[in-house]
Design a protein around this motif. Structure first.
Motif, short mmCIF file in Angstrom:
data_model
loop_
_atom_site.label_atom_id
_atom_site.label_comp_id
_atom_site.label_asym_id
_atom_site.label_seq_id
_atom_site.Cartn_x
_atom_site.Cartn_y
_atom_site.Cartn_z
N THR A 118 28.03 -21.49 79.66
CA THR A 118 27.86 -20.04 79.83
C THR A 118 27.08 -19.45 78.66
O THR A 118 26.23 -18.58 78.86
CB THR A 118 29.21 -19.32 79.97
N ALA A 122 23.37 -18.06 79.67
CA ALA A 122 23.47 -16.60 79.85
C ALA A 122 22.29 -15.88 79.21
O ALA A 122 21.95 -14.75 79.60
CB ALA A 122 24.77 -16.09 79.25
N ALA A 136 33.37 -18.78 84.71
CA ALA A 136 32.06 -19.30 84.33
C ALA A 136 30.94 -18.71 85.20
O ALA A 136 29.90 -18.28 84.69
CB ALA A 136 32.05 -20.83 84.43
N LEU A 140 27.69 -16.33 84.30
CA LEU A 140 26.32 -16.76 84.58
C LEU A 140 25.61 -15.82 85.55
O LEU A 140 24.44 -15.48 85.36
CB LEU A 140 26.32 -18.18 85.14
N ILE A 156 30.94 -12.60 76.22
CA ILE A 156 31.08 -13.96 76.76
C ILE A 156 32.22 -14.69 76.05
O ILE A 156 33.03 -15.38 76.68
CB ILE A 156 29.76 -14.75 76.61
N ASN A 160 35.59 -16.05 77.93
CA ASN A 160 35.95 -17.46 77.79
C ASN A 160 37.28 -17.63 77.06
O ASN A 160 38.10 -18.48 77.43
CB ASN A 160 34.86 -18.22 77.04
#
Length: 261
Positions: A118, A122, A136, A140, A156, A160
């Motif tokens: 990612t 990204a 994920a 994306l 991000i 995550n």
């Protein structure tokens, strides 16, 4: 600390964690490729959402996490390592905490390929489809709508990080099963079946969903997006933390009363 160092040394010399990591890496690459090919119309969404969905992080974390708990940690009972630790004067609480830390690191290692992908894609112009509502793919597919800044990087990391914490809490039952069954095959089976059953069960009807909403299995992973609310973040973290705490206490009670043979 001595127990933790021993665990790190054993795991670093064992092929099992690295084999599982390699499987997670291959799965993450396949899953990201599927998303890209769906976005470019090179792959049908039906095919991607079917058998290829097995490579999603939600599926692979349940499977590989269960295996990791079994073959990387539970075998310590079968190899008398736990027995030696108890007879060597280490408290049972210290042993449980040590196993929990080792387990958390193992799960983080397995999730790393998905998180890395990612972060890698990204910030590119590659197109991705969110054909499944997983963290994920949410990252994306949604990154194209975001401006490439340090703020995007932080978002991000947040998605995550919260995703990883939720997966850890879902798999925390394996620590309880480890001290309950003391057999790798039973821990792998019980953990995977728990993850496999409780997720879909939470959406059967409103009554069950209202109960499961207070567990990590009832958290709506489709909300793990760039637009998730602070309330969702707080509730998800609290539910996951309480779940981890509950199964830590349950594991301690089981281990305290158990005979280590």
């Amino acid at each position: 600390m001595q127990l933790l160092k021993a665990d790190f040394f054993k795991l670093s010399r064992s092929i099992s964690p690295w084999a599982l990591f390699l499987l997670a890496l291959i799965s993450a690459i396949i899953f990201a490729a599927c998303s890209h090919y769906v976005a470019t119309d090179s792959l049908s969404i039906e095919t991607a959402s079917g058998s290829l969905s097995l490579f999603s992080e939600t599926q692979m974390m349940a499977l590989l996490g269960s295996i990791a708990a079994g073959i990387c940690l539970t075998t310590d009972f079968e190899n008398k390592i736990i027995e030696n630790a108890v007879s060597g004067g280490h408290s049972r609480n210290a042993i449980i905490i040590n196993k929990m830390i080792s387990f958390f690191i193992l799960i983080a290692l397995l999730y790393l390929p998905y998180a890395a992908i990612t972060l890698l894609f990204a910030f590119t112009d590659a197109a991705f489809s969110g054909f499944l509502p997983t963290p994920a793919l949410n990252i994306l597919s949604g990154a194209a709508e975001q401006i490439s800044t340090a703020g995007l990087f932080g978002k991000i990391l947040l998605i995550n990080g919260l995703s990883l914490f939720i997966f850890i809490s879902q798999l925390m039952v394996s620590i309880f099963f480890m001290f309950l069954f003391k057999k790798a095959v039973l821990v792998i089976t019980a953990t995977y079946m728990t993850s496999l059953i409780l997720g879909p069960v939470s959406s059967l009807n409103e009554t069950i969903h209202s109960v499961m909403a207070y567990t990590p299995y009832g958290i709506d992973l489709s909300q793990l997006t760039f637009h998730m609310s602070g309330k969702f973040i707080g509730e998800s973290f609290l539910i996951s933390f309480v779940f981890i705490l509950v199964f830590y206490l349950a594991s301690f009670l089981i281990f305290r009363k158990a005979e280590v043979k």
